[in-house]
Write an enzyme that holds these catalytic residues in place. Structure first.
Site, mmCIF file in Angstrom:
data_model
loop_
_atom_site.group_PDB
_atom_site.id
_atom_site.type_symbol
_atom_site.label_atom_id
_atom_site.label_comp_id
_atom_site.label_asym_id
_atom_site.label_seq_id
_atom_site.Cartn_x
_atom_site.Cartn_y
_atom_site.Cartn_z
ATOM 1 N N GLU A 120 0.642 6.673 -6.787
ATOM 2 C CA GLU A 120 -0.471 7.638 -6.844
ATOM 3 C C GLU A 120 0.046 9.075 -6.883
ATOM 4 O OE1 GLU A 120 -3.106 8.952 -3.239
ATOM 5 O OE2 GLU A 120 -3.891 7.062 -4.019
ATOM 6 N N LYS A 175 0.838 -1.216 0.000
ATOM 7 C CA LYS A 175 0.000 0.000 0.000
ATOM 8 C C LYS A 175 0.863 1.253 0.000
ATOM 9 C CE LYS A 175 -3.859 2.371 0.361
ATOM 10 N NZ LYS A 175 -3.569 3.649 0.942
#
Length: 302
Positions: free
Chosen positions: A181, A174
């Site tokens: 991102e 993550k």
């Protein structure tokens, strides 16, 4: 299935809603009275005002899913659970924790025979309706126990969730996800800034973004969100040009440095966020003075 949710913020609350819709019995605890009031509409969820109460209410072996800010809130809760839980219980940390902290928490809880799973969760406020992407870390037995609940959260039972490896692997995946991102968002922002810099071409930015969402190699959900934002240019002009960084980008860049892996795009995106937070103001003022000192260039004044 019965699950205890610790942390009733927006994302934790939405996840509790989704579990409840999927047939799970949900018990919720949050230290904030305001957060508890916001969850009053989750029926038949039971809402508790203390950690002791929710631990006592859960049948053994217990399963608790944490959705707390990293740092003190999580550390305090893990310490309390270490004293209150029993062998066979299982704790899942679904917030954005550093993977090394997750490994440490697993070791601490393991002293009491309590299992641990680190769950990287992506989907933000849209996850309630669209489902969440899940990256799980833990041993096979713990993952098997969590999987029915993970499948309720996922976009579909066979898509959007992955067992990444042992404890720490979920939050490591993550962390890298969030670093990527950063880079994607920065590329979209810079590209549309370039388009916006040519008003003479009368470029319809929102329509361009929408068109790029279909059939192009740069299509993504982030681009869909970009198109939605660009539809209201007036609202965009009123927003402060300050972009916060919540930690995962820093962790990704630091891990890259530690491993000697070049990540120029992710690191540049992080540094751009620092710049937007006025962290480069001193350097830029010094640069202006240096240009004046050697070349007589005018010094811009605020």
């Amino acid at each position: 299935m019965k699950i205890g949710v610790v942390g009733a913020g927006k994302m934790g609350g939405n996840m509790a809603h989704r579990w409840q819709r999927g047939g799970a019995e949900v018990l919720v605890f949050d230290r904030s009275a305001e957060a508890r009031r916001a969850l009053a509409g989750i029926e038949p969820a039971k809402i508790f005002s203390t950690l002791e109460e929710i631990v006592a209410a859960l049948p053994t072996p217990r399963l608790l899913w944490l959705m707390l800010p990293t740092g003190k809130p999580t550390e305090q809760t893990i310490d309390e659970l270490h004293e209150r839980l029993a062998p066979g219980d299982l704790v899942v940390d679904g917030a954005n924790a550093h993977y090394r902290d997750s490994q440490r928490h697993a070791t601490l809880l393991g002293e009491r025979g309590v299992g641990f799973v680190d769950a990287g969760v992506s989907g933000g406020i849209w996850g309630l309706e669209n489902g969440y992407g899940l990256m799980l870390g833990g041993d096979a037995a713990a993952i098997d126990r969590v999987m029915p609940l993970a499948k309720i959260l996922a976009p579909s039972p066979d898509k959007g969730l992955v067992h990444c490896g042992p404890v720490g692997a979920g939050h490591f995946a993550k962390m890298v996800h969030n670093g990527i991102e950063y880079g994607l968002m920065q590329a979209y922002a810079e590209g549309f800034a370039l388009l916006a810099a040519r008003p003479d071409l009368e470029l319809p930015l929102a329509e361009i973004a929408e068109a790029w969402c279909h059939g192009t190699v740069i299509r993504s959900w982030l681009l869909e969100l970009t198109a939605d934002v660009l539809k209201d240019r007036e609202s965009l002009s009123s927003v402060s040009a300050t972009v916060a960084d919540s930690g995962e980008g820093r962790w990704t860049a630091q891990e890259a440095i530690d491993l000697g892996i070049p990540t120029p795009v992710i690191t540049a995106a992080l540094l751009s966020r620092f710049s937007s937070q006025d962290r480069g103001a001193f350097a830029n003022r010094l640069l202006a003075m240096l240009r004046n000192a050697f070349g007589g260039h005018a010094i811009p004044r605020q």
